[in-house]
Design an enzyme around this catalytic site. Structure first.
Site, PDB file in Angstrom:
ATOM      1  N   TYR A  53      34.158   7.802   7.737  1.00  0.00           N
ATOM      2  CA  TYR A  53      32.951   7.750   8.166  1.00  0.00           C
ATOM      3  C   TYR A  53      32.538   6.068   8.560  1.00  0.00           C
ATOM      4  CZ  TYR A  53      32.592  12.482   7.475  1.00  0.00           C
ATOM      5  OH  TYR A  53      32.594  14.068   7.123  1.00  0.00           O
ATOM      6  N   VAL A  88      25.372  14.346  13.324  1.00  0.00           N
ATOM      7  CA  VAL A  88      24.977  12.761  12.347  1.00  0.00           C
ATOM      8  C   VAL A  88      24.488  11.540  12.670  1.00  0.00           C
ATOM      9  CG1 VAL A  88      25.799  13.868  10.932  1.00  0.00           C
ATOM     10  CG2 VAL A  88      27.128  12.720  11.726  1.00  0.00           C
ATOM     11  N   HIS A 104      23.328  18.891   9.422  1.00  0.00           N
ATOM     12  CA  HIS A 104      24.688  18.693   9.038  1.00  0.00           C
ATOM     13  C   HIS A 104      24.320  16.963   8.825  1.00  0.00           C
ATOM     14  CE1 HIS A 104      26.732  21.780  11.485  1.00  0.00           C
ATOM     15  NE2 HIS A 104      26.251  22.214  10.876  1.00  0.00           N
ATOM     16  N   THR A 171      27.031  22.208  22.510  1.00  0.00           N
ATOM     17  CA  THR A 171      27.728  22.324  21.062  1.00  0.00           C
ATOM     18  C   THR A 171      28.233  23.868  21.572  1.00  0.00           C
ATOM     19  OG1 THR A 171      26.885  23.606  18.772  1.00  0.00           O
ATOM     20  CG2 THR A 171      25.681  24.209  20.766  1.00  0.00           C
ATOM     21  N   SER A 172      29.188  24.092  21.433  1.00  0.00           N
ATOM     22  CA  SER A 172      30.336  24.583  21.219  1.00  0.00           C
ATOM     23  C   SER A 172      30.491  26.104  20.584  1.00  0.00           C
ATOM     24  CB  SER A 172      31.786  24.838  21.173  1.00  0.00           C
ATOM     25  OG  SER A 172      32.308  24.296  19.170  1.00  0.00           O
TER      26      SER A 172
HETATM   27  P1  OAD Z   1      31.968  20.521  19.560  1.00  0.00           P
HETATM   28  O1  OAD Z   1      33.425  19.393  20.103  1.00  0.00           O
HETATM   29  O2  OAD Z   1      32.606  21.933  19.246  1.00  0.00           O
HETATM   30  O3  OAD Z   1      31.361  21.100  20.751  1.00  0.00           O
HETATM   31  C1  OAD Z   1      31.344  20.128  21.398  1.00  0.00           C
HETATM   32  C2  OAD Z   1      30.583  20.093  23.072  1.00  0.00           C
HETATM   33  O4  OAD Z   1      29.886  19.976  23.790  1.00  0.00           O
HETATM   34  C3  OAD Z   1      31.373  21.654  23.759  1.00  0.00           C
HETATM   35  O5  OAD Z   1      30.594  22.268  24.325  1.00  0.00           O
HETATM   36  C4  OAD Z   1      31.127  20.912  25.072  1.00  0.00           C
HETATM   37  O6  OAD Z   1      31.770  21.568  26.121  1.00  0.00           O
HETATM   38  C5  OAD Z   1      30.401  20.442  25.110  1.00  0.00           C
HETATM   39  N1  OAD Z   1      30.142  18.440  26.112  1.00  0.00           N
HETATM   40  C6  OAD Z   1      31.457  17.317  26.306  1.00  0.00           C
HETATM   41  N2  OAD Z   1      30.841  16.841  27.014  1.00  0.00           N
HETATM   42  C7  OAD Z   1      29.122  17.479  27.456  1.00  0.00           C
HETATM   43  C8  OAD Z   1      27.788  16.816  27.660  1.00  0.00           C
HETATM   44  N3  OAD Z   1      28.421  15.245  28.454  1.00  0.00           N
HETATM   45  N4  OAD Z   1      26.741  16.614  27.934  1.00  0.00           N
HETATM   46  C9  OAD Z   1      26.566  18.246  27.355  1.00  0.00           C
HETATM   47  N5  OAD Z   1      27.670  18.939  27.108  1.00  0.00           N
HETATM   48  C10 OAD Z   1      28.894  18.193  26.279  1.00  0.00           C
HETATM   49  O7  OAD Z   1      30.370  20.020  19.075  1.00  0.00           O
HETATM   50  P2  OAD Z   1      29.373  20.999  18.182  1.00  0.00           P
HETATM   51  O8  OAD Z   1      29.370  22.383  19.097  1.00  0.00           O
HETATM   52  O9  OAD Z   1      28.449  19.988  17.600  1.00  0.00           O
HETATM   53  O10 OAD Z   1      29.961  19.119  12.012  1.00  0.00           O
HETATM   54  O11 OAD Z   1      30.315  20.955  16.303  1.00  0.00           O
HETATM   55  C11 OAD Z   1      29.547  21.266  15.288  1.00  0.00           C
HETATM   56  C12 OAD Z   1      29.724  20.997  14.331  1.00  0.00           C
HETATM   57  O12 OAD Z   1      31.412  20.493  14.007  1.00  0.00           O
HETATM   58  C13 OAD Z   1      29.784  19.327  14.455  1.00  0.00           C
HETATM   59  O13 OAD Z   1      28.503  18.890  13.544  1.00  0.00           O
HETATM   60  C14 OAD Z   1      30.232  18.392  13.513  1.00  0.00           C
HETATM   61  C15 OAD Z   1      32.035  19.946  13.649  1.00  0.00           C
HETATM   62  O14 OAD Z   1      32.730  19.396  12.682  1.00  0.00           O
HETATM   63  C16 OAD Z   1      30.220  18.490  11.017  1.00  0.00           C
HETATM   64  O15 OAD Z   1      30.713  17.665  10.951  1.00  0.00           O
HETATM   65  C17 OAD Z   1      29.396  19.572   9.287  1.00  0.00           C
END
Ligand code: OAD
Length: 228
Positions: A53, A88, A104, A171-172
């Site tokens: 972190y 975060v 988160h 977000t995925s």
């Molecule tokens: P992910 O890494 O799972 O997904 C990221 C998303 O961003 C994917 O769908 C990509 O296609 C998209 N992406 C990539 N580049 C981009 C851009 N320039 N513009 C828009 N989208 C783009 O991340 P999260 O869905 O945020 O939790 O993951 C959720 C949680 O999983 C996070 O908060 C974290 C992680 O483990 C904790 O740390 C508690």
């Protein structure tokens, strides 16, 4: 003003230079989640967790919000905007958004490992072993780790239920309960999903924009502002 609710994820900050988690080359390919982001990791090797972190916090202090963050801040001129972020980082706030809920946790905050209510704001990047809260206990990152509850979800659900427009960005949609918020958005309200991998989501009134946040959001925001 119409209520516009945004659920953002790691892709929102990708163009600022912050790595996503599940993309190719993402964070969870480089680190083992259980070793750096879980209560067990904290028990077994707190230094490793702090290092993980500390690197993220140092990087956050060196990057800037991108055009997508600024576009969302602009929306507040004509909409009642509530951002619910899985991120975060503090890039939404630094771009000027005023209603940001962090599902988160927050990288720039740390808290007592015993008393969750003893929260401190960091003004530097390094948290060390031996840094304690006023209760004498070690400070830990103010982050929701895997295996921990997501207390803010209870507040997030009614906000989504009350939305007039719902937007999902970068977000995925693989991590619950955050991803489940989508199902609380009203059937009839306009919904947008902006993500280069948005594909097609078969949800009522959903427009999928296969775009990066920094490109798709300024366009969509311009359109939404011109409609008021
Ligand atoms: P992910 O890494 O799972 O997904 C990221 C998303 O961003 C994917 O769908 C990509 O296609 C998209 N992406 C990539 N580049 C981009 C851009 N320039 N513009 C828009 N989208 C783009 O991340 P999260 O869905 O945020 O939790 O993951 C959720 C949680 O999983 C996070 O908060 C974290 C992680 O483990 C904790 O740390 C508690």
């Amino acid at each position: 003003m119409q209520k516009l609710v945004v659920l953002s994820g790691a892709g929102m900050s990708a163009e600022s230079g912050i790595m996503t988690f599940r993309d190719m080359g993402g964070m969870w390919e480089q680190y083992n989640i259980e070793e750096v982001a879980s209560p067990i990791a904290w028990q077994q090797d707190p230094q490793l967790v702090l290092d993980f972190y500390n690197i993220r916090r140092k990087q956050l202090m060196e990057v800037e919000p991108n055009a997508g963050h600024f576009a969302l801040a602009d929306l507040e001129k004509e909409y009642d905007v509530q951002i619910i972020t899985q991120n975060v980082d503090n890039l939404h706030e630094r771009a000027g958004s005023t209603n940001v809920m962090h599902l988160h946790g927050e990288l720039m905050k740390v808290r007592s490992e015993v008393d969750e209510s003893l929260i401190h704001e960091m003004d530097h990047w390094e948290l060390k072993l031996g840094d304690t809260a006023e209760d004498g206990h070690q400070l830990r990152p103010h982050i929701v780790w895997f295996g921990e509850a997501v207390p803010m979800i209870e507040e997030a659900i009614p906000i989504v239920q009350d939305a007039d427009i719902f937007m999902v960005v970068g977000t995925s949609l693989q991590v619950y309960p955050a991803a489940g918020l989508l199902s609380y958005a009203g059937h009839e309200i306009p919904k947008y999903y902006i993500d280069p991998n948005a594909g097609e989501l078969h949800i009522s009134n959903m427009t999928c924009l296969n775009d990066k946040a920094g490109v798709g959001l300024p366009k969509l925001v311009k359109q939404l502002l011109s409609m008021t």
